[in-house]
Design a protein around this motif. Structure first.
Motif, PDB file in Angstrom:
ATOM      1  N   UNK A  57      45.197  13.572  34.024  1.00 37.77           N
ATOM      2  CA  UNK A  57      44.580  13.062  32.781  1.00 37.77           C
ATOM      3  C   UNK A  57      45.136  11.493  32.631  1.00 37.77           C
ATOM      4  N   UNK A  58      46.296  11.449  32.777  1.00 35.15           N
ATOM      5  CA  UNK A  58      46.943  10.031  32.430  1.00 35.15           C
ATOM      6  C   UNK A  58      46.640   9.445  33.634  1.00 35.15           C
ATOM      7  N   UNK A  59      46.411   9.386  34.735  1.00 38.43           N
ATOM      8  CA  UNK A  59      45.793   8.642  35.855  1.00 38.43           C
ATOM      9  C   UNK A  59      44.601   8.470  35.641  1.00 38.43           C
ATOM     10  N   UNK A  60      43.773   9.342  35.190  1.00 40.19           N
ATOM     11  CA  UNK A  60      42.298   8.972  35.146  1.00 40.19           C
ATOM     12  C   UNK A  60      42.295   8.031  33.845  1.00 40.19           C
ATOM     13  N   UNK A  61      42.841   8.173  32.899  1.00 43.77           N
ATOM     14  CA  UNK A  61      42.812   7.316  31.628  1.00 43.77           C
ATOM     15  C   UNK A  61      43.278   5.593  32.285  1.00 43.77           C
ATOM     16  N   UNK A  62      44.376   5.725  33.047  1.00 45.57           N
ATOM     17  CA  UNK A  62      44.913   4.413  33.491  1.00 45.57           C
ATOM     18  C   UNK A  62      43.925   4.011  34.626  1.00 45.57           C
ATOM     19  N   UNK A  63      43.181   4.614  35.390  1.00 44.64           N
ATOM     20  CA  UNK A  63      42.348   4.247  36.430  1.00 44.64           C
ATOM     21  C   UNK A  63      41.052   3.660  35.502  1.00 44.64           C
ATOM     22  N   UNK A  64      40.716   4.179  34.604  1.00 45.28           N
ATOM     23  CA  UNK A  64      39.452   3.471  33.686  1.00 45.28           C
ATOM     24  C   UNK A  64      40.162   2.392  33.162  1.00 45.28           C
ATOM     25  N   UNK A  65      41.239   2.257  32.585  1.00 43.82           N
ATOM     26  CA  UNK A  65      41.613   1.205  31.963  1.00 43.82           C
ATOM     27  C   UNK A  65      41.855  -0.074  32.842  1.00 43.82           C
ATOM     28  N   UNK A  66      42.356   0.296  34.030  1.00 40.06           N
ATOM     29  CA  UNK A  66      42.456  -0.720  34.972  1.00 40.06           C
ATOM     30  C   UNK A  66      41.013  -1.335  35.511  1.00 40.06           C
ATOM     31  N   UNK A  67      40.220  -0.510  35.589  1.00 40.43           N
ATOM     32  CA  UNK A  67      38.748  -1.066  35.835  1.00 40.43           C
ATOM     33  C   UNK A  67      38.369  -1.779  34.754  1.00 40.43           C
ATOM     34  N   UNK A  68      38.491  -1.588  33.633  1.00 36.70           N
ATOM     35  CA  UNK A  68      37.853  -2.349  32.335  1.00 36.70           C
ATOM     36  C   UNK A  68      38.812  -3.557  32.119  1.00 36.70           C
TER      37      UNK A  68
END
Lengths: 267, 290
Positions: free
Chosen positions: B66-77
């Motif tokens: 879950x954290x990895x996914x959230x961070x990946x989205x944050x990274x893209x944004x």
């Protein structure tokens, strides 16, 4: 425009109107217009710094024009990003090849095919066009000779299935025999329905390959017509900006005096 | 036997360092961005983990994806907004922007979570479980697991970059942005994907750090960023296996230093870093000057 009826049918595929482009303070193009019809091989010739490459890069979307419009297939694409133009079918083989040096030959082609339009060109068909590539598909692009890199660059553009292929200085830095070998593939490209707009410094090569040509000098058009219509003297005059009163629009801003004829004209 | 033990423990720690470093290496390799906020992002991931667990009551290990996914989205944004704007203004701007980001993150975390350190409790039994080789060498299962995860992540990333469509585009864009555009690739989107991957890997590292020890807001710049930098430089920029090697060498150097004298742990690590900079500034695995 005479001579266009033989090749051109209907509406132009690409139409450039009054294009003005600046590089910083420098005015690189001063109101260039042209129309490329489907099936043509349209050659832009001119000396170094005439603005040919700038024009091609602007058509590909890499430069923003100060004014003027570019329409492609009846649609205004002046403000479109370069990757969107590639997706629409305007694909350029840039000056100096510009392969991805750390990628293999095959990966270079695969990148070219990443956003390909549907069409006849596939990686396999490119490998047929350049049979030597099959053996060396795993080789890094940076380890290839200039002529080989140029072929890969053409292949990378073809697999995107362009409708309009922009070729920028194919012959640059290559031996004449290699240049001829590369130009020998042009008929197969045209056969597949691709229209070609090319920039070439080697005038005799351009005259051989083109169905229509336009000469630029310091950002202005100095001559255009079919290779059959223009005389060697007219080309020479237009290339260097010498007024000869023969219907060639003179370069009103004082061109250079020719010391020797342009590359290949008297060969 | 103490020395062998030190080397093995250092090797395992090195896996974690490599996990911290690979995102830094990727962002530099692809976009020429030196992300000074990289360490802080690992800590952010740890705190997001704390938050996710507190809200959802899910087990710590389950919270990692879950954290990895959230961070990946944050990274893209973050890439498509702040970093993209910085990149278009030049390399110095990206340095200043990521430095600013680092300060904002650190102080923001202190504001919300206080300066106290916090752990991601996975349960003592899992953390302390170990096995022994011979009579002297004790290996904690958890440290071994982190090392294996690091190798798997690096291997997966390597495969992704080599064989997937976007992996190929990431390499192409790193080579020649304009030529990639001419092939129809929007380099801004490709950069975003690279950032998402980098943030995802650093999220795994941050969560692992929170489980192995504890995290605090200042840990990102004080420790993680420096270790990540050292790993990347020792191994050589642009090579993922180099990054793993760099992390392992740093970890082993620290462990061996600590074996000599506990106060030499950090010193030994930086001494190796310095030696590499002096004698092989391109890194151990790099092909040459780039």
């Amino acid at each position: 425009m005479s001579g266009r009826d033989q090749t051109g049918t209907g509406a132009p595929l690409l139409e450039v109107r009054d294009l003005v482009v600046h590089h910083g303070q420098l005015r690189a193009l001063s109101g260039i217009s042209l129309a490329v019809y489907p099936g043509e091989v349209y050659a832009l010739i001119g000396a170094n710094g005439a603005g040919k490459s700038t024009l091609l890069r602007t058509i590909a979307g890499l430069h923003r024009p100060t004014s003027g419009t570019i329409s492609y297939d009846g649609r205004d694409v002046t403000g479109l990003r370069p990757e969107k133009r590639a997706g629409a079918g305007i694909v350029m083989v840039p000056e100096g090849r510009r392969l991805f040096p750390t990628l293999s030959l095959e990966d270079n082609l695969k990148v070219g095919a990443s956003y390909a339009r549907p069409g006849p060109w596939t990686i396999d068909r490119v490998l047929e066009l350049f049979p030597w590539m099959k053996e060396r598909r795993r080789q890094r692009a940076s380890q290839m000779s200039g002529g080989e890199q140029q072929s890969v660059a053409i292949g990378r553009a073809l697999v995107a299935n362009p409708r309009l292929l922009l070729l920028d200085e194919l012959s640059l830095g290559l031996a004449p025999v290699i240049v001829q070998r590369i130009y020998a593939t042009l008929p197969q490209v045209l056969e597949s329905g691709i229209t070609v707009l090319l920039v070439e410094q080697d005038v005799s090569q351009a005259l051989r390959a083109a169905t229509h040509l336009q000469c630029l000098l310091e950002g202005h058009t100095t001559l255009q017509g079919t290779p059959a219509e223009v005389t060697r003297e007219q080309v020479e005059a237009a290339y260097f900006g010498v007024t000869d009163g023969n219907g060639v629009s003179p370069a009103s801003h004082g061109g250079t005096t020719p010391l020797s004829p342009p590359n290949g004209i008297d060969a | 036997m103490d020395w062998v033990n030190a080397i093995i423990q250092g090797l395992l720690t090195g896996g974690l360092y490599a996990l911290f470093a690979c995102g830094l290496s990727l962002l530099f390799g692809v976009m020429k961005v030196v992300n000074l906020a990289h360490g802080d992002l690992a800590i952010v991931a740890g705190y997001i983990g704390v938050g996710v667990i507190a809200v959802s009551h899910m087990p710590v290990l389950w919270s990692i994806p879950v954290v990895v996914l959230l961070m990946a989205v944050l990274g893209y944004v973050l890439q498509r907004s702040l970093l993209e704007a910085a990149i278009s203004r030049g390399e110095l701007t990206t340095l200043i922007v990521t430095f600013g980001l680092s300060i904002i993150i650190e102080n923001g975390l202190q504001q919300f979570f206080t300066a106290n350190s916090r752990g991601l409790g996975v349960g003592d039994s899992f953390i302390t479980a170990s096995f022994t080789i011979g009579s002297q060498i004790t290996i904690a299962w958890f440290n071994l697991a982190v090392f294996v995860v690091a190798v798997v992540v690096l291997l997966g990333l390597q495969q992704y970059l080599s064989y997937s469509k976007y992996g190929r585009l990431i390499r192409a864009v790193a080579d020649d942005r304009e030529a990639a555009q001419l092939s129809g690739a929007d380099y801004r989107h490709v950069f975003g994907i690279a950032a998402a991957i980098a943030f995802g890997t650093v999220a795994i590292a941050g969560m692992a750090e929170g489980m192995v020890t504890t995290i605090s807001p200042s840990l990102g710049t004080d420790t993680i960023l420096l270790f990540a930098f050292a790993s990347v430089v020792i191994g050589g920029l642009g090579s993922l296996w180099g990054t793993l090697l760099g992390g392992v060498i740093l970890g082993v150097a620290q462990a061996v230093g600590a074996q000599i004298n506990p106060s030499y742990e950090q010193l030994a690590g930086y001494a190796v870093f310095l030696l590499v900079l002096v004698f092989r500034p391109q890194g151990l695995t790099s092909r040459g000057a780039q």
